[in-house]
Design a protein around this motif. Structure first.
Motif, mmCIF file in Angstrom:
data_model
loop_
_atom_site.group_PDB
_atom_site.id
_atom_site.type_symbol
_atom_site.label_atom_id
_atom_site.label_comp_id
_atom_site.label_asym_id
_atom_site.label_seq_id
_atom_site.Cartn_x
_atom_site.Cartn_y
_atom_site.Cartn_z
ATOM 1 N N TYR A 61 0.852 -1.187 0.000
ATOM 2 C CA TYR A 61 0.000 0.000 0.000
ATOM 3 C C TYR A 61 0.892 1.241 0.000
ATOM 4 O O TYR A 61 1.853 1.310 0.767
ATOM 5 N N VAL A 62 0.553 2.194 -0.848
ATOM 6 C CA VAL A 62 1.303 3.450 -0.935
ATOM 7 C C VAL A 62 0.374 4.574 -0.505
ATOM 8 O O VAL A 62 -0.709 4.744 -1.062
ATOM 9 N N PHE A 63 0.810 5.324 0.509
ATOM 10 C CA PHE A 63 0.014 6.447 0.996
ATOM 11 C C PHE A 63 0.267 7.630 0.077
ATOM 12 O O PHE A 63 1.414 7.976 -0.195
ATOM 13 N N LYS A 64 -0.794 8.245 -0.400
ATOM 14 C CA LYS A 64 -0.651 9.334 -1.378
ATOM 15 C C LYS A 64 -0.312 10.672 -0.713
ATOM 16 O O LYS A 64 -0.202 11.677 -1.387
ATOM 17 N N GLU A 65 -0.178 10.704 0.597
ATOM 18 C CA GLU A 65 0.286 11.912 1.280
ATOM 19 C C GLU A 65 1.658 11.618 1.860
ATOM 20 O O GLU A 65 1.954 10.495 2.252
ATOM 21 N N GLY A 66 2.482 12.632 1.869
ATOM 22 C CA GLY A 66 3.842 12.495 2.383
ATOM 23 C C GLY A 66 4.473 13.866 2.389
ATOM 24 O O GLY A 66 3.786 14.857 2.643
ATOM 25 N N LEU A 67 5.764 13.925 2.064
ATOM 26 C CA LEU A 67 6.476 15.194 2.153
ATOM 27 C C LEU A 67 7.397 15.398 0.954
ATOM 28 O O LEU A 67 7.962 14.436 0.425
ATOM 29 N N ALA A 68 7.540 16.652 0.562
ATOM 30 C CA ALA A 68 8.603 17.072 -0.352
ATOM 31 C C ALA A 68 9.546 17.915 0.498
ATOM 32 O O ALA A 68 9.120 18.865 1.150
ATOM 33 N N ARG A 69 10.830 17.554 0.509
ATOM 34 C CA ARG A 69 11.800 18.204 1.396
ATOM 35 C C ARG A 69 12.896 18.836 0.547
ATOM 36 O O ARG A 69 13.523 18.162 -0.264
ATOM 37 N N PHE A 70 13.105 20.121 0.775
ATOM 38 C CA PHE A 70 13.973 20.906 -0.095
ATOM 39 C C PHE A 70 15.311 21.243 0.553
ATOM 40 O O PHE A 70 15.388 21.469 1.762
ATOM 41 N N ALA A 71 16.343 21.312 -0.295
ATOM 42 C CA ALA A 71 17.617 21.904 0.121
ATOM 43 C C ALA A 71 17.368 23.397 0.351
ATOM 44 O O ALA A 71 16.545 24.002 -0.319
#
Length: 202
Positions: A61-71
């Motif tokens: 199962y893949v959760f469609k919410e998560g994070l984008a983390r930037f330099a």
């Protein structure tokens, strides 16, 4: 280079010559992705949460919410290659930057140096990226990585679990996207931290 026994960005450093490697160190060397996709001139990675509830049959199962983390500094291949705030997207490193901006406004989850995954996807849609193709490439990376160690997991589960239908594992996939929209697996975290340092994390 990354030590195998440390987390949260500790001990990571960049090399551009194999002679710089200390052969006494037990470490992982990852190939540098030279054409990262940039957003607002910054490099980023995605944290995607994956749960495996069964190996036989394989159920993911893949959760469609998560994070984008930037330099926290604009991407450049010129100048100091050791500037971690340019080249590394690890949140634990970048939150120490003087440039780091934390977004605590859930209505503006595409601000600062950590976005929600849904805000990131919305950004891609606005620039006319085929999101079905994007997600199919992500799924391909996830499935292949699990299949690559399926036998080992299956044998261990068989030895240690009486009822393997009662087992699961949560993984934190760290994925970088290149300028051709190809996903690259950075690492898979076992039992990833679910600590909430902001409303966005929660």
């Amino acid at each position: 280079m990354k030590p195998v026994n440390l987390s949260r960005g500790r001990g990571i450093y960049l090399i551009d010559d194999i002679a710089q490697v200390n052969v006494e160190d037990v470490a992982i060397i990852s190939r540098y992705i030279g054409n990262p996709l940039l957003i607002n001139s910054h490099k980023f990675d995605l944290r995607i949460y994956v749960v495996v509830t069964s190996i036989d049959p394989l159920r993911i199962y893949v959760f469609k919410e998560g994070l984008a983390r930037f330099a926290t500094e604009e991407y450049s291949t010129q100048g100091a290659t050791q500037n971690k705030f340019v080249h590394l997207t690890n949140y634990s490193i970048n939150k120490k930057s003087v440039n780091f901006v934390q977004s605590n406004d859930l209505n503006n989850d595409d601000m600062g140096f950590k976005w929600s995954l849904s805000a990131f996807c919305k950004h891609l849609e606005q620039i006319n990226i085929d999101m079905d193709l994007f997600w199919s490439r992500i799924y391909d990376v996830i499935i292949k990585s699990i299949i690559s160690c399926e036998n080992s997991i299956f044998n261990t589960t068989k030895k240690t679990c009486i009822h393997n239908s009662n087992c699961f594992e949560l993984f934190g996939y760290d994925i970088m996207i290149d300028s051709d929209f190809k996903p690259w697996l950075i690492e898979v975290n076992l039992s990833p931290s679910l600590a909430c340092e902001s409303k966005l994390d929660l």
